[in-house]
Design a protein around this motif. Structure first.
Motif, PDB file in Angstrom:
ATOM      1  N   PHE A 137       0.837  -1.195   0.000  1.00  0.00           N
ATOM      2  CA  PHE A 137       0.000   0.000   0.000  1.00  0.00           C
ATOM      3  C   PHE A 137       0.871   1.244   0.000  1.00  0.00           C
ATOM      4  CE2 PHE A 137      -3.260   2.935   1.661  1.00  0.00           C
ATOM      5  CZ  PHE A 137      -4.351   2.558   0.887  1.00  0.00           C
ATOM      6  N   CYS A 138       1.988   1.186   0.741  1.00  0.00           N
ATOM      7  CA  CYS A 138       2.939   2.299   0.730  1.00  0.00           C
ATOM      8  C   CYS A 138       3.496   2.504  -0.678  1.00  0.00           C
ATOM      9  CB  CYS A 138       4.090   2.029   1.703  1.00  0.00           C
ATOM     10  SG  CYS A 138       3.683   2.287   3.444  1.00  0.00           S
ATOM     11  N   ALA A 139       3.921   1.393  -1.298  1.00  0.00           N
ATOM     12  CA  ALA A 139       4.593   1.480  -2.594  1.00  0.00           C
ATOM     13  C   ALA A 139       3.645   1.861  -3.721  1.00  0.00           C
ATOM     14  CB  ALA A 139       5.278   0.150  -2.906  1.00  0.00           C
ATOM     15  N   CYS A 140       2.489   1.216  -3.767  1.00  0.00           N
ATOM     16  CA  CYS A 140       1.595   1.365  -4.920  1.00  0.00           C
ATOM     17  C   CYS A 140       0.599   2.513  -4.784  1.00  0.00           C
ATOM     18  CB  CYS A 140       0.828   0.058  -5.156  1.00  0.00           C
ATOM     19  SG  CYS A 140       1.878  -1.359  -5.511  1.00  0.00           S
ATOM     20  N   VAL A 141       0.191   2.823  -3.568  1.00  0.00           N
ATOM     21  CA  VAL A 141      -0.873   3.804  -3.370  1.00  0.00           C
ATOM     22  C   VAL A 141      -0.349   5.097  -2.749  1.00  0.00           C
ATOM     23  CG1 VAL A 141      -3.109   4.254  -2.281  1.00  0.00           C
ATOM     24  CG2 VAL A 141      -2.581   1.960  -3.155  1.00  0.00           C
ATOM     25  N   LEU A 142       0.351   4.989  -1.623  1.00  0.00           N
ATOM     26  CA  LEU A 142       0.741   6.194  -0.889  1.00  0.00           C
ATOM     27  C   LEU A 142       1.921   6.925  -1.528  1.00  0.00           C
ATOM     28  CD1 LEU A 142       0.401   4.962   2.810  1.00  0.00           C
ATOM     29  CD2 LEU A 142      -1.279   6.184   1.412  1.00  0.00           C
ATOM     30  N   ALA A 143       2.925   6.187  -1.981  1.00  0.00           N
ATOM     31  CA  ALA A 143       4.124   6.842  -2.523  1.00  0.00           C
ATOM     32  C   ALA A 143       3.806   7.801  -3.669  1.00  0.00           C
ATOM     33  CB  ALA A 143       5.148   5.790  -2.960  1.00  0.00           C
ATOM     34  N   PRO A 144       2.951   7.409  -4.625  1.00  0.00           N
ATOM     35  CA  PRO A 144       2.633   8.377  -5.688  1.00  0.00           C
ATOM     36  C   PRO A 144       1.927   9.633  -5.185  1.00  0.00           C
ATOM     37  CG  PRO A 144       2.092   6.142  -6.390  1.00  0.00           C
ATOM     38  CD  PRO A 144       2.391   6.076  -4.917  1.00  0.00           C
ATOM     39  N   ILE A 145       1.145   9.503  -4.114  1.00  0.00           N
ATOM     40  CA  ILE A 145       0.438  10.669  -3.569  1.00  0.00           C
ATOM     41  C   ILE A 145       1.422  11.645  -2.927  1.00  0.00           C
ATOM     42  CG2 ILE A 145      -1.375  11.425  -1.969  1.00  0.00           C
ATOM     43  CD1 ILE A 145      -2.624   8.661  -2.216  1.00  0.00           C
ATOM     44  N   CYS A 146       2.588  11.131  -2.511  1.00  0.00           N
ATOM     45  CA  CYS A 146       3.576  11.994  -1.862  1.00  0.00           C
ATOM     46  C   CYS A 146       4.088  13.087  -2.794  1.00  0.00           C
ATOM     47  CB  CYS A 146       4.748  11.154  -1.344  1.00  0.00           C
ATOM     48  SG  CYS A 146       4.319  10.162   0.109  1.00  0.00           S
ATOM     49  N   ALA A 147       3.995  12.879  -4.103  1.00  0.00           N
ATOM     50  CA  ALA A 147       4.386  13.935  -5.036  1.00  0.00           C
ATOM     51  C   ALA A 147       3.491  15.151  -4.868  1.00  0.00           C
ATOM     52  CB  ALA A 147       4.321  13.406  -6.473  1.00  0.00           C
ATOM     53  N   GLU A 148       2.194  14.912  -4.702  1.00  0.00           N
ATOM     54  CA  GLU A 148       1.249  16.004  -4.471  1.00  0.00           C
ATOM     55  C   GLU A 148       1.520  16.675  -3.131  1.00  0.00           C
ATOM     56  OE1 GLU A 148      -3.603  16.749  -4.113  1.00  0.00           O
ATOM     57  OE2 GLU A 148      -2.824  14.836  -4.860  1.00  0.00           O
ATOM     58  N   LEU A 149       1.857  15.870  -2.133  1.00  0.00           N
ATOM     59  CA  LEU A 149       2.186  16.424  -0.820  1.00  0.00           C
ATOM     60  C   LEU A 149       3.404  17.334  -0.903  1.00  0.00           C
ATOM     61  CD1 LEU A 149       1.672  13.589   1.829  1.00  0.00           C
ATOM     62  CD2 LEU A 149       1.021  15.980   2.088  1.00  0.00           C
ATOM     63  N   SER A 150       4.404  16.893  -1.657  1.00  0.00           N
ATOM     64  CA  SER A 150       5.632  17.675  -1.790  1.00  0.00           C
ATOM     65  C   SER A 150       5.368  19.007  -2.471  1.00  0.00           C
ATOM     66  CB  SER A 150       6.663  16.871  -2.585  1.00  0.00           C
ATOM     67  OG  SER A 150       7.851  17.610  -2.779  1.00  0.00           O
ATOM     68  N   ASP A 151       4.505  18.985  -3.489  1.00  0.00           N
ATOM     69  CA  ASP A 151       4.175  20.234  -4.186  1.00  0.00           C
ATOM     70  C   ASP A 151       3.430  21.193  -3.269  1.00  0.00           C
ATOM     71  OD1 ASP A 151       5.351  19.306  -6.483  1.00  0.00           O
ATOM     72  OD2 ASP A 151       3.481  18.599  -7.374  1.00  0.00           O
ATOM     73  N   ALA A 152       2.498  20.659  -2.478  1.00  0.00           N
ATOM     74  CA  ALA A 152       1.672  21.504  -1.613  1.00  0.00           C
ATOM     75  C   ALA A 152       2.424  21.985  -0.383  1.00  0.00           C
ATOM     76  CB  ALA A 152       0.416  20.747  -1.202  1.00  0.00           C
ATOM     77  N   HIS A 153       3.304  21.140   0.145  1.00  0.00           N
ATOM     78  CA  HIS A 153       4.010  21.470   1.396  1.00  0.00           C
ATOM     79  C   HIS A 153       5.486  21.086   1.263  1.00  0.00           C
ATOM     80  CE1 HIS A 153       0.091  22.163   3.207  1.00  0.00           C
ATOM     81  NE2 HIS A 153      -0.286  20.974   2.780  1.00  0.00           N
ATOM     82  N   PRO A 154       6.282  21.922   0.600  1.00  0.00           N
ATOM     83  CA  PRO A 154       7.689  21.581   0.367  1.00  0.00           C
ATOM     84  C   PRO A 154       8.514  21.437   1.641  1.00  0.00           C
ATOM     85  CG  PRO A 154       7.206  23.859  -0.276  1.00  0.00           C
ATOM     86  CD  PRO A 154       5.898  23.197  -0.021  1.00  0.00           C
ATOM     87  N   GLY A 155       8.016  21.963   2.755  1.00  0.00           N
ATOM     88  CA  GLY A 155       8.756  21.835   4.007  1.00  0.00           C
ATOM     89  C   GLY A 155       8.428  20.579   4.783  1.00  0.00           C
ATOM     90  N   MET A 156       7.601  19.712   4.201  1.00  0.00           N
ATOM     91  CA  MET A 156       7.184  18.493   4.886  1.00  0.00           C
ATOM     92  C   MET A 156       7.958  17.289   4.340  1.00  0.00           C
ATOM     93  SD  MET A 156       3.383  16.739   5.045  1.00  0.00           S
ATOM     94  CE  MET A 156       2.625  18.264   5.643  1.00  0.00           C
ATOM     95  N   THR A 157       8.331  16.391   5.242  1.00  0.00           N
ATOM     96  CA  THR A 157       8.959  15.129   4.855  1.00  0.00           C
ATOM     97  C   THR A 157       8.089  13.980   5.332  1.00  0.00           C
ATOM     98  OG1 THR A 157      11.199  16.041   5.032  1.00  0.00           O
ATOM     99  CG2 THR A 157      10.980  13.633   5.093  1.00  0.00           C
ATOM    100  N   ILE A 158       7.714  13.082   4.416  1.00  0.00           N
ATOM    101  CA  ILE A 158       6.916  11.919   4.767  1.00  0.00           C
ATOM    102  C   ILE A 158       7.839  10.722   4.934  1.00  0.00           C
ATOM    103  CG2 ILE A 158       5.107  10.322   4.016  1.00  0.00           C
ATOM    104  CD1 ILE A 158       4.029  13.025   4.749  1.00  0.00           C
ATOM    105  N   GLU A 159       7.714  10.044   6.043  1.00  0.00           N
ATOM    106  CA  GLU A 159       8.411   8.770   6.251  1.00  0.00           C
ATOM    107  C   GLU A 159       7.384   7.654   6.111  1.00  0.00           C
ATOM    108  OE1 GLU A 159      10.592   8.497   9.871  1.00  0.00           O
ATOM    109  OE2 GLU A 159      12.049  10.035   9.317  1.00  0.00           O
ATOM    110  N   LEU A 160       7.502   6.851   5.043  1.00  0.00           N
ATOM    111  CA  LEU A 160       6.593   5.741   4.819  1.00  0.00           C
ATOM    112  C   LEU A 160       7.150   4.491   5.486  1.00  0.00           C
ATOM    113  CD1 LEU A 160       5.467   6.092   1.083  1.00  0.00           C
ATOM    114  CD2 LEU A 160       4.156   6.611   3.149  1.00  0.00           C
ATOM    115  N   LEU A 161       6.387   3.927   6.405  1.00  0.00           N
ATOM    116  CA  LEU A 161       6.800   2.737   7.143  1.00  0.00           C
ATOM    117  C   LEU A 161       6.016   1.549   6.603  1.00  0.00           C
ATOM    118  CD1 LEU A 161       6.639   4.323  10.710  1.00  0.00           C
ATOM    119  CD2 LEU A 161       8.532   4.396   9.081  1.00  0.00           C
ATOM    120  N   GLY A 162       6.576   0.871   5.620  1.00  0.00           N
ATOM    121  CA  GLY A 162       5.909  -0.290   5.037  1.00  0.00           C
ATOM    122  C   GLY A 162       6.286  -1.539   5.789  1.00  0.00           C
TER     123      GLY A 162
END
Length: 304
Positions: free
Chosen positions: A101-126
């Protein structure tokens, strides 16, 4: 007494060895050993008995474990209350979910997160083990069953459809699947039994009790790759199976059990700006992908 050592002690108590605790804490085994030894020295008592390849709580350790857990919970609660209030949507947000779920679903959404909040870092714990939100192991968690902890604020984001998949080469060799004969003569790829009860694993073992099992793994992606190679039939989330080149969905007389997608956030961090921002975008992204995740006839909860 250094209370920062407490998380090392509790990690060893939970995982049973220095090496396992080190992997969980993302540090080194010697570091864990030093922190545990320092904590024991500060208390003036031995908390763990050293056994071959593992550590076990001593009577002293058992007697104080519950109190240590309460101290950790209160310490984390204080940190959650005072941290992130004025930082805005910046900083680290730890997100836990199944590896696929991290790899296939959440990771692609992180691109949108990065654009919206460049000061945020997401740590995905798969990981297959469920993160404990109360202990601060993650800020946001995604599961396929409801959260049982009362202090977790949760919402249903949709359903998760499953299907039975195989490679054309496998189906050519084994011809049609005889569902009435318990998959006699077939080979299956399945999840490990040691994991928590998994609806699709129970379903597969019930209808395929005459099949042989070639592989068990807690990795959905490993299952898919094995199926592509022609190793056998695999019960997969449709989001993986339908989007994996080289797999065909096998028609089944009975529907494969579906699951639900739940997002959980500990109540004490739900109002932290960075957690709020990350949760909002992750939830919206999952809803956008719902056509590839959701079983037919069960739309996501738009009011959640």
């Amino acid at each position: 007494m250094n209370w920062d050592d407490l998380r090392f002690v509790l990690a060893v108590a939970k995982h049973g060895s220095l090496s396992a605790a080190a992997r969980h804490l993302r540090t080194t085994q010697p570091t864990v050993g030093r922190r545990v030894a320092a904590f024991e020295a500060s208390l003036g008592t031995q908390i763990f008995r050293r056994l071959p390849g593992s550590l076990a709580l001593t009577e002293s350790g058992i007697s104080i474990l519950e109190r240590l857990e309460r101290i950790e919970t209160e310490t984390l609660a204080i940190e959650r209350t005072v941290s992130g209030r004025d930082a805005g949507a910046e900083g680290v947000v730890r997100v836990s979910a199944a590896e696929w779920f991290c790899a296939c679903v959440l990771a692609p959404i992180c691109a949108e997160l990065s654009d919206a909040h460049p000061g945020m870092t997401i740590e995905l714990l798969g990981e297959s083990r469920r993160a404990n939100l109360a202990r601060g192991e993650a800020d946001i968690a995604f599961r396929f069953v409801r959260f049982e902890q009362g202090e977790v604020v949760q919402r249903r984001l949709g359903g998760l459809a499953f299907g039975l998949y195989a490679a054309p080469a496998y189906l050519n060799r084994h011809h049609s699947v005889d569902f009435g004969a318990g998959f006699k003569g077939q080979v299956i790829i399945a999840m490990r039994r040691e994991l928590d009860a998994i609806a699709d694993l129970v379903w597969l073992e019930e209808i395929a009790d005459q099949a042989s099992t070639v592989l068990r793994t807690d990795s959905r992606q490993a299952q898919a790759h094995a199926a592509v190679a022609g190793a056998g039939l695999a019960c997969l989330p449709c989001y993986i199976g339908d989007n994996t080149t080289g797999l065909i969905r096998v028609n089944t007389p009975l529907p494969v059990p579906a699951r639900e997608i739940w997002m959980g956030i500990h109540a004490e961090v739900r109002n932290t700006p960075r957690v709020q921002a990350a949760a909002r975008i992750l939830a919206a992204g999952i809803r956008k992908k719902s056509s590839g995740l959701e079983p037919g006839g069960h739309p996501p909860d738009k009011n959640a």
